[in-house]
Design an enzyme around this catalytic site. Sequence first.
Site, PDB file in Angstrom:
ATOM      1  N   SER A 250       0.831  -1.204   0.000  1.00 22.35           N
ATOM      2  CA  SER A 250       0.000   0.000   0.000  1.00 22.35           C
ATOM      3  C   SER A 250       0.867   1.257   0.000  1.00 22.35           C
ATOM      4  O   SER A 250       2.080   1.183   0.189  1.00 22.35           O
ATOM      5  CB  SER A 250      -0.881   0.000   1.251  1.00 22.35           C
ATOM      6  OG  SER A 250      -0.064   0.229   2.379  1.00 22.35           O
ATOM      7  N   LYS A 251       0.211   2.388  -0.195  1.00 23.54           N
ATOM      8  CA  LYS A 251       0.926   3.671  -0.159  1.00 23.54           C
ATOM      9  C   LYS A 251       1.640   3.829   1.181  1.00 23.54           C
ATOM     10  O   LYS A 251       2.757   4.326   1.236  1.00 23.54           O
ATOM     11  CB  LYS A 251      -0.082   4.805  -0.376  1.00 23.54           C
ATOM     12  CG  LYS A 251       0.489   6.203  -0.102  1.00 23.54           C
ATOM     13  CD  LYS A 251      -0.412   7.271  -0.644  1.00 23.54           C
ATOM     14  CE  LYS A 251      -0.206   8.654  -0.047  1.00 23.54           C
ATOM     15  NZ  LYS A 251       1.138   9.170  -0.006  1.00 23.54           N
ATOM     16  N   ARG A 252       0.957   3.375   2.245  1.00 20.22           N
ATOM     17  CA  ARG A 252       1.548   3.515   3.582  1.00 20.22           C
ATOM     18  C   ARG A 252       2.881   2.781   3.696  1.00 20.22           C
ATOM     19  O   ARG A 252       3.804   3.238   4.356  1.00 20.22           O
ATOM     20  CB  ARG A 252       0.574   2.996   4.645  1.00 20.22           C
ATOM     21  CG  ARG A 252      -0.632   3.871   4.880  1.00 20.22           C
ATOM     22  CD  ARG A 252      -0.713   4.347   6.338  1.00 20.22           C
ATOM     23  NE  ARG A 252      -0.495   3.270   7.290  1.00 20.22           N
ATOM     24  CZ  ARG A 252      -1.407   2.364   7.627  1.00 20.22           C
ATOM     25  NH1 ARG A 252      -2.601   2.386   7.054  1.00 20.22           N
ATOM     26  NH2 ARG A 252      -1.134   1.443   8.513  1.00 20.22           N
TER      27      ARG A 252
ATOM     28  N   HIS B 117       1.336  13.499  -0.604  1.00 17.52           N
ATOM     29  CA  HIS B 117       2.551  13.339  -1.395  1.00 17.52           C
ATOM     30  C   HIS B 117       2.754  11.878  -1.802  1.00 17.52           C
ATOM     31  O   HIS B 117       2.568  10.979  -1.005  1.00 17.52           O
ATOM     32  CB  HIS B 117       3.740  13.822  -0.546  1.00 17.52           C
ATOM     33  CG  HIS B 117       5.058  13.604  -1.205  1.00 17.52           C
ATOM     34  ND1 HIS B 117       5.609  14.515  -2.076  1.00 17.52           N
ATOM     35  CD2 HIS B 117       5.915  12.560  -1.146  1.00 17.52           C
ATOM     36  CE1 HIS B 117       6.768  14.037  -2.516  1.00 17.52           C
ATOM     37  NE2 HIS B 117       6.972  12.858  -1.970  1.00 17.52           N
TER      38      HIS B 117
END
Length: 506
Positions: A262-264, A285
């Site tokens: 994931s982005k995290r 961002h």
Amino acid sequence: MSVRVRFAPSPTGALHIGGVRTALYNYLFARHHNGAFILRIEDTDQNRLVEGAEQYIMDSLLWVGLIPDESPAIPGENGPYRQSERLNIYRQHVEHLISTGKAYYAFDTPDELEQARKSAEEKGGAFLYSSANRMSMRNSLTMTPEEVSEALKLKIHHVIRLKIDPDETIVFEDLIRGSVRFSSNELDDKVLMKSDGFPTYHLANVVDDRLMHISHVIRGEEWLSSTAHHILLYKAFGWEENTPAFAHLPLILKPSGNGKLSKRDGDKLGIPVFPLTWDHPELGHFDGFREAGFLPEAVINFLALLGWSPGDDVEVMSPEEMISRFSIEKIGKSGSRFDIDKARWFNQQYIMASDPSYLADVVESQFIDAGYSTGREKLISIIRLFQERVNNINDFVTSSSYIFHAPSQYDADKFLKKWNEASSLLFSELIQSIQSIETFDSHHIEASVENFVTQKNISHGAIFPALRIALTGVTKGPELFPVMEILGKEETLDRLSKGLHYFNNK
Ligand code: GLU
């Protein structure tokens, strides 16, 4: 039948690297079969549209070189390629389904639906708008034709649902997972057209795949469960014979192997999980592979093997090789771990193998931004010198900084322990012999220095450390003769005499 595949992203945010892989597999499959690769923008969910996302998708595909044959930017015969420009088409198609009894209007209010949901939950089940209960809901199946036309005339809030028959088994052969089956009793009467007049993903996706003559649907595994509805839609339209083949790609997993990337994970581990950096005022961002110093060719090669393997140990492959060897059968069923070290390794391989003038195009702006003015020739020489030594495109500027700045300090403590009058004398003689070189290129410099070494009957170790430290300030680096050529005679001599002065006075 000719192969036609599509990549169909929704412009709801930055295109995740998994989306780029989906695009890539579609592209490789199309090229392998001399087919067409289509980009279709699925922008019918008005609430989730994000400004700039479509451009981000286009820019990302362009960066990695996945150029569609047909797209909003390159229209073909099957356009428009943006779903928001095809609303009439969906309207006509859904009306056709209503007229053939395959779909129906549903006028249930949000309160009524909520009520139905609650009462299903009280009975211990989940609410599914389906054959089991639709005859007790407010829809065109339970209302008289007059009531329905009255409601439509009054523009009463409504949706259009697919009418799914009970007790049917839907079976299809997924090209990656094999036989997949669903029972129609588990499926809800999916909304096809929303109250805002926009189609849902399911309707628009199936209608477009058919009208765009899509032969193979290659997409992420999260869409597997929608496929049952899609197959029923093909049937409802009478398009069974033209149902495309389906291939659902396995997930890309976190570097740890546990769960979906994931982005995290990107933020947490400081690694890019998007192709390009994007600063969005609301979404935040996104770190991009491009800005992190990756070559697009390396990213593509890395992604190609993130789930697919040609069946041998060959890893570095040109696009042509990937195209000729690509097959859906060789895509694995299980998820692939996102191994950033592997991506870095590919990057290094591609940097080493790239034509220096291509790399010069890539890094030129970085040199300009750093205030390093070089002509093209000099930049290419610098790249040639460092390309075996950097892991990353962004390292060229940092690694070569001493070409642009004479050393302000010297890593010389260890070296100076052996420095004495004799070495000082030898070094001044070396400087003199370098001074007399007329054609100051790497070959002539090398010949002259080698000649000096032979004449003096000394080892290379007697002069090279001093040369390197005086020229660069550090004890390690690329070959020195090209460095001297790049610096030019005047700068070389200037640095050597400053170095000598420092060594003598330390
Ligand atoms: N619009 C869907 C997405 O965002 C497309 C899924 C599909 O390929 O059918 O991924």
